[in-house]
Motif scaffolding. Structure first.
Motif, short mmCIF file in Angstrom:
data_model
loop_
_atom_site.label_atom_id
_atom_site.label_comp_id
_atom_site.label_asym_id
_atom_site.label_seq_id
_atom_site.Cartn_x
_atom_site.Cartn_y
_atom_site.Cartn_z
N ALA A 421 50.73 52.40 3.60
CA ALA A 421 51.53 51.74 2.56
C ALA A 421 52.38 50.61 3.16
O ALA A 421 52.49 49.52 2.58
N VAL A 422 52.98 50.86 4.31
CA VAL A 422 53.79 49.84 4.97
C VAL A 422 52.93 48.64 5.36
O VAL A 422 53.30 47.48 5.16
N GLN A 423 51.75 48.93 5.92
CA GLN A 423 50.86 47.85 6.36
C GLN A 423 50.45 46.98 5.18
O GLN A 423 50.47 45.74 5.27
N ALA A 425 52.02 46.69 2.22
CA ALA A 425 53.20 46.04 1.65
C ALA A 425 53.56 44.78 2.44
O ALA A 425 53.92 43.75 1.85
N ASN A 426 53.43 44.84 3.76
CA ASN A 426 53.85 43.73 4.61
C ASN A 426 52.78 42.67 4.82
O ASN A 426 53.06 41.60 5.37
N ASP A 427 51.57 42.95 4.36
CA ASP A 427 50.45 42.03 4.58
C ASP A 427 50.46 40.94 3.51
O ASP A 427 49.60 40.87 2.62
N THR A 428 51.47 40.08 3.59
CA THR A 428 51.64 38.98 2.65
C THR A 428 52.57 37.96 3.28
O THR A 428 53.38 38.29 4.16
N GLN A 429 52.46 36.71 2.84
CA GLN A 429 53.36 35.67 3.35
C GLN A 429 54.76 35.80 2.77
O GLN A 429 55.72 35.21 3.28
N TYR A 430 54.88 36.58 1.69
CA TYR A 430 56.15 36.69 0.99
C TYR A 430 56.97 37.89 1.46
O TYR A 430 56.45 38.80 2.10
N GLY A 431 58.26 37.88 1.10
CA GLY A 431 59.12 39.00 1.43
C GLY A 431 60.40 38.97 0.62
O GLY A 431 61.50 39.00 1.18
N LEU A 432 60.27 38.89 -0.70
CA LEU A 432 61.47 38.81 -1.54
C LEU A 432 62.03 40.19 -1.82
O LEU A 432 63.16 40.51 -1.47
N SER A 433 61.25 41.04 -2.49
CA SER A 433 61.76 42.36 -2.88
C SER A 433 60.67 43.41 -2.77
O SER A 433 59.49 43.09 -2.60
N GLY A 434 61.08 44.66 -2.88
CA GLY A 434 60.15 45.78 -2.88
C GLY A 434 60.78 46.97 -3.57
O GLY A 434 62.02 47.06 -3.69
N TYR A 435 59.93 47.89 -4.01
CA TYR A 435 60.38 49.06 -4.77
C TYR A 435 59.66 50.29 -4.22
O TYR A 435 58.44 50.25 -4.04
N LYS A 449 63.55 50.57 6.03
CA LYS A 449 63.66 49.85 7.30
C LYS A 449 62.39 49.06 7.61
O LYS A 449 62.44 47.96 8.16
N GLN A 450 61.24 49.59 7.24
CA GLN A 450 59.97 49.03 7.68
C GLN A 450 59.40 47.96 6.75
O GLN A 450 58.69 47.05 7.20
N VAL A 451 59.67 48.06 5.45
CA VAL A 451 59.11 47.09 4.51
C VAL A 451 59.83 45.75 4.67
O VAL A 451 61.06 45.67 4.65
#
Length: 511
Positions: A421-423, A425-435, A449-451
């Motif tokens: 799930a972490v991999q 979630a982070n596999d994108t150029q973006y990093g605004l928000s997460g749930y 911590k990881q996302v």
């Protein structure tokens, strides 16, 4: 047509009549003006693509005049006591509340957002002004740092005239969110609203004309390649705050480089909502639906990627499909509408293009995936209506999982383990928000911590807390809004070091 919709349409027409009868121009140095050398364009409502009136796209000369007005007014406004700025900004908030009905109806017709979400827009905007108004008297305060033989203390001072560029998705609320702290800090403002949704910005300028000294608030309508470019290059503008697309942020950073402008960018997102097997099923389902289909999916913090753990995948997707089918698409002024028309034809066509892209990538269109091209209920097929859409069977390499669609479109991706799930979630150029949805506290702490995101919500939809920092990482932005973080952007910090008269001063050349 329901009686409520009919009443809303009649009231909206009353408020919109003046925009249809005269060209919407600019507000520069305390004057409403059509400027010099600009060109008119039509402002269309997405409900049926009829014109809401003409708007004047400003010229470079108009933006020069606005920047110069902000520069001339800066010294007086920045030296205005914080208590007086507090009084004026609270007065501004009062006027927002008084015009709440007008703001909601005009905004809904201008940008297509459902009235159920816009009816509180003025109240939220007023809350933004009141929050920062109350902080104005303390904005210049800093820190005291005591040492044995010196005391350092910091003070803050408004950075100067600032440029504010706001988007078309929730233009009114985001304008207040950006401009209120700038004014509270003592900055003067040049506002360039999105060319697609100029009307609520004009209402804001009218209130500014009633409440604020001349030149403190300036507003110029127009396009990014013209007035936007000039704003970001003008030497009087010391900082630029943008809410918009990532590509726009890159352009503005280049344009502001020669004058070393401070930049604050809130940009795009492809935000994950991660639902684990142990999540509260119904609450997670509610949040997943709300955070992509509310505001027509035209929200930077929309959770547009659903990462669903395999143990509940089939059950959750089945329930989700039913909820998406049940969404009410309709006229933006109908209180029953949950998804309204998309803001403009160009953007509408962009979102529609992803329906074919999903098929090419091999995803399944579980719900929706079509334009609404026939009259039904209160929908006019000339408007920008589409079926709320759910893609399933997707993987994170597909374009529908990597690119910001910015519409009522959700891509569902399955995962097995926390690490997976972490991999994803982070596999994108973006990093605004997460749930993150889980009942496992340790897992929630690890995931937080990881996302890679500037903001994370655990077991919640997007809940805005005004004192908390708001902003993204990676290609989703630079800097933070909210509370004291806003003042850090709009103000310069100065350190003052005072000796206690006890330390040894080094000597040279003494004989």
């Amino acid at each position: 047509m329901s009686d409520t919709l009919k009443s809303n349409l009649e009231r909206a027409e009353h408020y919109l009549e003046r925009f249809k009868q005269q060209t919407t121009g600019h507000y520069i140095n305390g004057e409403f003006t059509l400027g010099q050398g600009g060109k008119e364009y039509d402002n269309y409502t997405p409900t049926d693509n009829s014109s809401l009136g003409k708007v004047m796209a400003g010229s470079v000369e108009d933006m020069n005049a606005a920047c110069e007005a902000a520069e001339a007014a800066f010294e007086s406004w920045s030296n205005t006591p914080g208590s007086e700025r507090k009084r004026l900004l609270n007065k501004f908030a009062d006027r927002l509340v008084e015009r709440a009905d007008e703001i909601a109806l005009v905004e809904s017709m201008d940008c297509g957002q459902a009235i159920r979400f816009m009816k509180q827009a003025a109240v939220r905007g007023a809350a933004n002004f009141r929050f920062f108004a109350d902080k104005a008297p303390e904005a210049q305060n800093g820190l005291a740092l005591h040492q044995e033989e010196h005391t350092n203390y910091t003070i803050r001072k408004a950075i100067g005239p600032v440029g504010i560029i706001t988007p078309w998705n929730t233009p009114f609320m985001l304008s207040t969110w950006k401009i209120a702290p700038a004014l509270a800090a003592g900055c003067t403002v040049v506002h360039k609203p999105a060319e697609l949704t100029p009307l609520s910005a004009y209402i804001l300028a009218e209130i500014a004309d009633e409440v604020l000294p001349k030149g403190v608030w300036n507003m110029v309508n127009g396009f990014g390649e013209g007035v936007g470019k000039r704003m970001t290059e003008h030497p009087a503008i010391k900082a630029v705050a943008l809410v918009g697309e990532t590509a726009t942020g890159s352009h503005i950073m280049r344009q502001g480089a020669d004058t070393l402008k401070r930049m604050h960018f809130e940009l795009g997102g492809k935000n994950p909502v991660i639902v684990f097997d142990d999540a509260d099923f119904e609450r997670a389902l509610d949040a997943v639906v709300f955070m992509i289909y509310s505001l027509n999916g035209q929200r930077c913090t929309s959770s547009s990627r659903l990462l669903i753990q395999s143990g509940i995948r089939d059950r959750f997707i089945a329930a989700l499909e039913q909820r998406v089918r049940n969404l009410r698409v309709g006229h933006s002024l109908d209180p029953e509408t949950e998804v309204g028309p998309l803001v403009a034809t160009e953007h509408y066509n962009k979102v529609l293009s992803y329906f074919d892209i999903a098929k090419q990538d091999g995803a399944t269109t579980a719900v929706g995936g079509r334009r609404i091209s026939e009259a039904q209920g209160n929908i006019n097929p000339a408007g920008n209506y589409l079926e709320p859409t759910l893609f399933t069977g997707a993987n994170n390499q597909m374009r529908i999982a990597q690119e910001e669609i910015f519409g009522p479109v959700l891509t569902a991706i399955s995962f097995d383990t926390e690490d997976e799930a972490v991999q994803i979630a982070n596999d994108t150029q973006y990093g605004l928000s997460g749930y993150i949805w889980t009942e496992n506290t340790g897992r929630a702490m690890r995931m937080a911590k990881q996302v890679e995101a500037g903001m994370l919500w655990v077991n919640s939809e997007n809940n805005r807390n005004l004192p908390s920092p708001f902003g993204g990482v990676k290609m989703s932005g630079i800097g933070r809004d909210g509370g004291d973080w806003s003042f850090d952007f709009y103000m310069e910090t100065k350190n003052v070091c005072i000796a206690h008269g006890t330390h040894r001063v080094p000597t040279l050349g003494k004989r």
